[in-house]
Design an enzyme around this catalytic site. Structure first.
Site, PDB file in Angstrom:
ATOM      1  N   HIS A  77       3.800 -10.338   2.454  1.00 26.68           N
ATOM      2  CA  HIS A  77       2.863 -11.319   3.029  1.00 26.68           C
ATOM      3  C   HIS A  77       2.018 -12.055   1.994  1.00 26.68           C
ATOM      4  CE1 HIS A  77      -1.171  -9.117   3.204  1.00 26.68           C
ATOM      5  NE2 HIS A  77      -0.370  -8.120   2.903  1.00 26.68           N
TER       6      HIS A  77
ATOM      7  N   THR B 115      13.392   3.940  10.844  1.00 27.17           N
ATOM      8  CA  THR B 115      14.187   2.743  11.141  1.00 27.17           C
ATOM      9  C   THR B 115      13.590   1.544  10.424  1.00 27.17           C
ATOM     10  OG1 THR B 115      14.739   3.659  13.278  1.00 27.17           O
ATOM     11  CG2 THR B 115      15.081   1.284  13.017  1.00 27.17           C
TER      12      THR B 115
ATOM     13  N   ASN C  65      -6.077  -9.671  -8.057  1.00 28.41           N
ATOM     14  CA  ASN C  65      -6.209 -10.356  -6.772  1.00 28.41           C
ATOM     15  C   ASN C  65      -7.475 -11.196  -6.664  1.00 28.41           C
ATOM     16  OD1 ASN C  65      -6.820  -7.449  -6.881  1.00 28.41           O
ATOM     17  ND2 ASN C  65      -7.798  -7.765  -4.902  1.00 28.41           N
TER      18      ASN C  65
ATOM     19  N   SER D 203       4.758  -7.358  -2.288  1.00 27.81           N
ATOM     20  CA  SER D 203       4.381  -7.394  -0.875  1.00 27.81           C
ATOM     21  C   SER D 203       4.835  -8.708  -0.250  1.00 27.81           C
ATOM     22  CB  SER D 203       2.862  -7.255  -0.740  1.00 27.81           C
ATOM     23  OG  SER D 203       2.484  -7.331   0.619  1.00 27.81           O
TER      24      SER D 203
ATOM     25  N   CYS E 227     -15.538  -4.453   2.155  1.00 30.68           N
ATOM     26  CA  CYS E 227     -15.165  -3.101   2.541  1.00 30.68           C
ATOM     27  C   CYS E 227     -14.804  -3.099   4.024  1.00 30.68           C
ATOM     28  CB  CYS E 227     -16.271  -2.103   2.224  1.00 30.68           C
ATOM     29  SG  CYS E 227     -17.715  -2.290   3.242  1.00 30.68           S
TER      30      CYS E 227
ATOM     31  N   THR F  62       0.848  -1.199   0.000  1.00 33.85           N
ATOM     32  CA  THR F  62       0.000   0.000   0.000  1.00 33.85           C
ATOM     33  C   THR F  62       0.880   1.244   0.000  1.00 33.85           C
ATOM     34  OG1 THR F  62      -1.777  -1.165   1.123  1.00 33.85           O
ATOM     35  CG2 THR F  62      -1.785   1.238   1.313  1.00 33.85           C
TER      36      THR F  62
HETATM   37  N1  PMP Z   1      -2.098  -4.705  -4.240  1.00 40.53           N
HETATM   38  C1  PMP Z   1      -2.740  -5.881  -4.364  1.00 40.53           C
HETATM   39  C2  PMP Z   1      -3.063  -6.406  -5.712  1.00 40.53           C
HETATM   40  C3  PMP Z   1      -3.104  -6.589  -3.212  1.00 40.53           C
HETATM   41  O1  PMP Z   1      -3.764  -7.744  -3.325  1.00 40.53           O
HETATM   42  C4  PMP Z   1      -2.782  -6.054  -1.937  1.00 40.53           C
HETATM   43  C5  PMP Z   1      -3.147  -6.794  -0.651  1.00 40.53           C
HETATM   44  N2  PMP Z   1      -4.494  -7.110  -0.555  1.00 40.53           N
HETATM   45  C6  PMP Z   1      -2.106  -4.828  -1.872  1.00 40.53           C
HETATM   46  C7  PMP Z   1      -1.779  -4.185  -3.037  1.00 40.53           C
HETATM   47  C8  PMP Z   1      -1.740  -4.207  -0.547  1.00 40.53           C
HETATM   48  O2  PMP Z   1      -0.650  -4.870   0.011  1.00 40.53           O
HETATM   49  P1  PMP Z   1      -0.184  -4.632   1.536  1.00 40.53           P
HETATM   50  O3  PMP Z   1      -1.114  -5.455   2.362  1.00 40.53           O
HETATM   51  O4  PMP Z   1       1.237  -5.134   1.584  1.00 40.53           O
HETATM   52  O5  PMP Z   1      -0.271  -3.184   1.813  1.00 40.53           O
END
Ligand code: PMP
Length: 395
Positions: free
Chosen positions: A205, A241, A155, A203, A328, A73
């Protein structure tokens, strides 16, 4: 994840790999502040350097092109803000006059685009969920210097976008392209130079690393201007940091995901098996994006007459975690704007759920999903007996 559960929501977040968990604990235990000169600082710094190499390698980039952030994000915001306001390809002063975003971008891209104080225009997608390149070309032809945001894979549907072709069109029109590659990374190979994006985001995670770490890759760091100013970390592009533990876990997750790319066909076999079984359980089920290239791990589908929130809750009670695709912040499930952009009627979009799998998924997980979903559908159909609700959709 708790092994009593079947977790099929990898696109929301991917279970942390055990090796990564151990690495995060190690860095938190032994590392200091990466800016400190003493041994503890140097150790933390070395963990970050190693992670920078790993993340760069996963995306076919150079480690000098990688800026670590708190997640995708933040990286999307940093990229779009930089490209729109401060981009200087070849060192020239430059500023965008318009922002184009595909109709299926993630909320973080949509939100950041709208925060730019520039006109935002939406590029449509086809019924198969791919950006409409003819429409893009036409929109670019209308003039003005554009920043285009186009994800590498969606996604919700997993549909892979023709980013290199779009980049060619945008560059020919004097613009720049930002690519959110969050869902693609670690699931399909990425070659940053071949994608031809000016900036690209990953990202941690979504590939088995901890949340709270992300990376912005830039063709040239001079394209970027920082949002956070302070201690000069990340070559002055992202002060604060560094989260050395999360970044190091991200790096290890990138290594493991890269090694697992060769197993992508095992994942797609499981996904394809799921989709064939869905059709047997309910002939009227519609799987979205099947006419396009998709990620191997994602399946988004709907059976008319069902409600996605009820399905997610029923599956949860049966020990299976999936997603309704779009939720949402209030937790209320809405009809997916991605599916709506693909021309899916609202009632069908409200029935859609997403199954997304990955490194720890087994055939037993797919079996368990199928059993739970089949039971749910049978129950709903029994309830609907006497109405024509399911007549057209399932038998
Ligand atoms: N872009 C896409 C396509 C995502 O699926 C996501 C996570 N849902 C994000 C951005 C945001 O990633 P983060 O959780 O690392 O901020």
């Amino acid at each position: 994840m708790d092994s009593r559960w079947t977790y099929l929501d990898y696109n929301a977040t991917t279970p942390v790999r055990p090796e990564v968990l151990a690495r995060v604990a190690e860095v938190m235990t032994v590392g200091g502040n990466p800016s400190s000169v003493h041994r503890f600082g140097r150790l933390a710094h070395a963990f970050i350097d190693r992670a920078r190499e790993s993340v760069a390698e996963l995306a076919g980039a150079d480690m000098e092109q990688v800026v670590f952030t708190s997640g995708a994000t933040e990286a999307n915001a940093l990229a779009l803000r930089s490209l729109a306001r401060h981009a200087a390809p070849g060192g020239r002063a430059w500023g965008a006059s318009r922002v184009l975003i595909s109709a299926i971008e993630h909320d973080s891209v949509v939100g950041s685009a709208h925060a730019l104080d520039l006109p935002v225009e939406t590029v449509p997608v086809t019924a198969d969920g791919v950006i409409d390149l003819a429409a893009l070309e036409q929109m670019l032809g209308a003039g003005g210097t554009a920043v285009l945001a186009l994800q590498l894979a969606n996604n919700e549907t997993g549909v892979i976008q023709p980013v290199a072709t779009a980049a060619e069109l945008v560059h020919a029109a004097g613009g720049v392209l930002h690519c959110d590659a969050v869902q693609a990374a670690g699931r399909i190979p990425i070659d940053f130079p071949a994608v031809s994006a000016d900036t690209l985001v990953l990202s941690s995670h979504k590939m088995g690393g901890p949340a709270g770490a992300g990376a912005l890759l830039a063709r040239e760091l001079s394209l970027l201007s920082p949002m956070l100013i302070g201690g000069g970390q990340e070559r002055g592009l992202r002060a604060g940091t560094e989260n050395a533990a999360a970044i190091s876990g991200f790096g290890l997750a990138a290594d493991l995901a890269a090694a697992d790319l060769s197993k992508a066909s095992d994942i797609s076999i499981l996904r394809d098996d799921l989709e064939s079984r869905l059709k047997v359980m309910a002939a009227g089920v519609r799987v979205f994006g099947t006419g396009s290239a998709r990620l191997p791990n994602t399946s988004c589908f709907a059976l008319g007459g069902l409600d996605n929130e009820t399905q997610v809750i029923a599956l949860d009670l049966a020990g299976v975690a999936v997603s309704a695709g779009a939720a949402c912040s209030s937790g209320k499930v809405a009809a997916s704007r991605v599916l709506r952009a693909m021309g899916v009627p609202e009632s069908l979009a409200r029935a859609a759920i997403r199954v997304s799998i990955g490194w720890a998924t087994t055939r037993a997980d797919i079996d368990r999903f199928c059993a739970a979903w089949s039971e749910f559908v049978t129950r709903q159909m029994a309830r609907a007996t006497g109405t024509a609700r399911f007549a057209a959709a399932a038998h």
